[in-house]
Design a protein around this motif. Structure first.
Motif, mmCIF file in Angstrom:
data_model
loop_
_atom_site.group_PDB
_atom_site.id
_atom_site.type_symbol
_atom_site.label_atom_id
_atom_site.label_comp_id
_atom_site.label_asym_id
_atom_site.label_seq_id
_atom_site.Cartn_x
_atom_site.Cartn_y
_atom_site.Cartn_z
ATOM 1 N N VAL A 146 3.478 -12.937 5.785
ATOM 2 C CA VAL A 146 2.314 -12.669 6.636
ATOM 3 C C VAL A 146 1.142 -13.435 6.034
ATOM 4 O O VAL A 146 0.836 -13.280 4.858
ATOM 5 N N LYS A 147 0.515 -14.281 6.850
ATOM 6 C CA LYS A 147 -0.564 -15.127 6.363
ATOM 7 C C LYS A 147 -1.827 -14.944 7.200
ATOM 8 O O LYS A 147 -1.754 -14.599 8.377
ATOM 9 N N ALA A 148 -2.974 -15.188 6.560
ATOM 10 C CA ALA A 148 -4.256 -15.218 7.262
ATOM 11 C C ALA A 148 -4.959 -16.491 6.825
ATOM 12 O O ALA A 148 -5.186 -16.698 5.631
ATOM 13 N N ASP A 149 -5.254 -17.354 7.778
ATOM 14 C CA ASP A 149 -5.865 -18.656 7.497
ATOM 15 C C ASP A 149 -5.030 -19.461 6.506
ATOM 16 O O ASP A 149 -5.558 -20.143 5.626
ATOM 17 N N GLY A 150 -3.722 -19.357 6.613
ATOM 18 C CA GLY A 150 -2.824 -20.114 5.762
ATOM 19 C C GLY A 150 -2.598 -19.537 4.385
ATOM 20 O O GLY A 150 -1.817 -20.072 3.592
ATOM 21 N N VAL A 151 -3.247 -18.410 4.074
ATOM 22 C CA VAL A 151 -3.113 -17.779 2.758
ATOM 23 C C VAL A 151 -2.181 -16.576 2.876
ATOM 24 O O VAL A 151 -2.348 -15.729 3.753
ATOM 25 N N GLU A 152 -1.206 -16.499 1.997
ATOM 26 C CA GLU A 152 -0.233 -15.409 2.047
ATOM 27 C C GLU A 152 -0.881 -14.062 1.726
ATOM 28 O O GLU A 152 -1.579 -13.917 0.724
ATOM 29 N N VAL A 153 -0.657 -13.093 2.589
ATOM 30 C CA VAL A 153 -1.161 -11.738 2.397
ATOM 31 C C VAL A 153 -0.074 -10.840 1.813
ATOM 32 O O VAL A 153 -0.298 -10.081 0.881
ATOM 33 N N CYS A 154 1.131 -10.919 2.389
ATOM 34 C CA CYS A 154 2.249 -10.129 1.885
ATOM 35 C C CYS A 154 3.549 -10.702 2.401
ATOM 36 O O CYS A 154 3.550 -11.632 3.214
ATOM 37 N N ARG A 155 4.666 -10.129 1.943
ATOM 38 C CA ARG A 155 5.987 -10.543 2.395
ATOM 39 C C ARG A 155 6.746 -9.333 2.925
ATOM 40 O O ARG A 155 6.442 -8.206 2.577
ATOM 41 N N GLY A 156 7.739 -9.616 3.739
ATOM 42 C CA GLY A 156 8.566 -8.544 4.266
ATOM 43 C C GLY A 156 9.923 -9.073 4.652
ATOM 44 O O GLY A 156 10.219 -10.257 4.462
ATOM 45 N N ILE A 157 10.755 -8.208 5.193
ATOM 46 C CA ILE A 157 12.088 -8.584 5.643
ATOM 47 C C ILE A 157 12.213 -8.266 7.128
ATOM 48 O O ILE A 157 12.116 -7.111 7.528
ATOM 49 N N GLY A 158 12.397 -9.283 7.922
ATOM 50 C CA GLY A 158 12.581 -9.098 9.349
ATOM 51 C C GLY A 158 11.288 -9.227 10.145
ATOM 52 O O GLY A 158 10.199 -8.933 9.650
#
Length: 251
Positions: free
Chosen positions: A182-194
């Protein structure tokens, strides 16, 4: 371009890059379409120069503080309910999956999903139908799923929360719980599965970062807020007619 907007669309980047090599032919790339290098350079330049929608330092702090689950927990803290956001989202969206798939059965992405579905095991179909309906939902509102979900390493051409799948194949996105960023303005916010975790996390990010919904995805996100997440704002505006009509059809 800066005088026009700090967030050009992809079409605007391409238009300027093409104009540049027409005026200065010696700048043309030796391979490909001739303007790819300048297209990418413009995008990087704007990303560096503009004041980002979500400042990098803020995103980094939030990344340390929030995983995809903690983003949802933070929304629960902000909008308390007897049932968690993740549970409301799961149960609420599951109830409309068949209708979403039926309404969008002729969409191009739906045809790809139909092919993928034929190769799946019966026990995998409910989760895959859920993911497919999530991806297809924006099309009901004449909005593009590709503005919310991107494939591979390409960042979205907008600064808002988006889901980036590590896979480059829509079939894999439908059939498996692949890794998502999950990104905002190209910067990673978090990760997840699916896709399901990704969309829920991106939706939650709008609340955590106090962001307004973008015009190109406003109806989809408004529908998810009111019909699925059951989040209401005190003194909020009446629902758009389009959202109300779809709500009446699906719910």
């Amino acid at each position: 371009m800066i005088e026009h907007t700090m967030y050009p669309t992809n079409a605007e980047y391409v238009q300027v890059a093409k104009a540049l090599i027409v005026k200065y032919p010696f700048l043309k790339d030796l391979e490909g379409n001739g303007y790819h290098t300048w297209h990418q350079s413009l995008k990087r330049k704007f990303k560096t120069e503009r004041s980002p929608l979500v400042h990098d330092d803020e995103v980094r702090r939030s990344k340390e503080k929030f995983g995809h689950k903690k983003l949802c927990d933070e929304v629960d803290r902000m909008h308390s309910s007897a049932v968690s956001l993740s549970q409301r989202f799961k149960e609420g969206f599951t109830s409309i999956v068949p209708k979403v798939l039926e309404l969008q059965r002729n969409a191009p992405l739906a045809k790809i999903y139909k092919e993928a579905r034929e190769e799946m095991l019966a026990e995998d179909l409910p989760d895959s139908d859920f993911r497919a309906a999530l991806i297809l939902l924006p099309h009901i509102f004449k909005e593009k799923a590709e503005s919310l979900v991107t494939l591979g390493e390409c960042d979205a051409d907008n600064p808002y929360p988006t889901i980036q799948l590590v896979e480059t194949d829509w079939k894999m996105a439908f059939s498996k719980r692949v890794q998502v960023l999950v990104k905002a303005d190209g910067v990673e916010v978090c990760r997840g599965i699916g896709v399901e975790e990704g969309i829920l996390a991106a939706f939650s990010a709008y609340y955590v970062f106090n962001l307004a919904y973008p015009p190109y995805m406003k109806n989809t996100l408004t529908f998810l807020q009111h019909a699925i997440a059951k989040i209401t704002e005190v003194g909020g505006k009446p629902l758009p007619i389009t959202v109300t009509r779809v709500l009446n059809i699906l719910c």
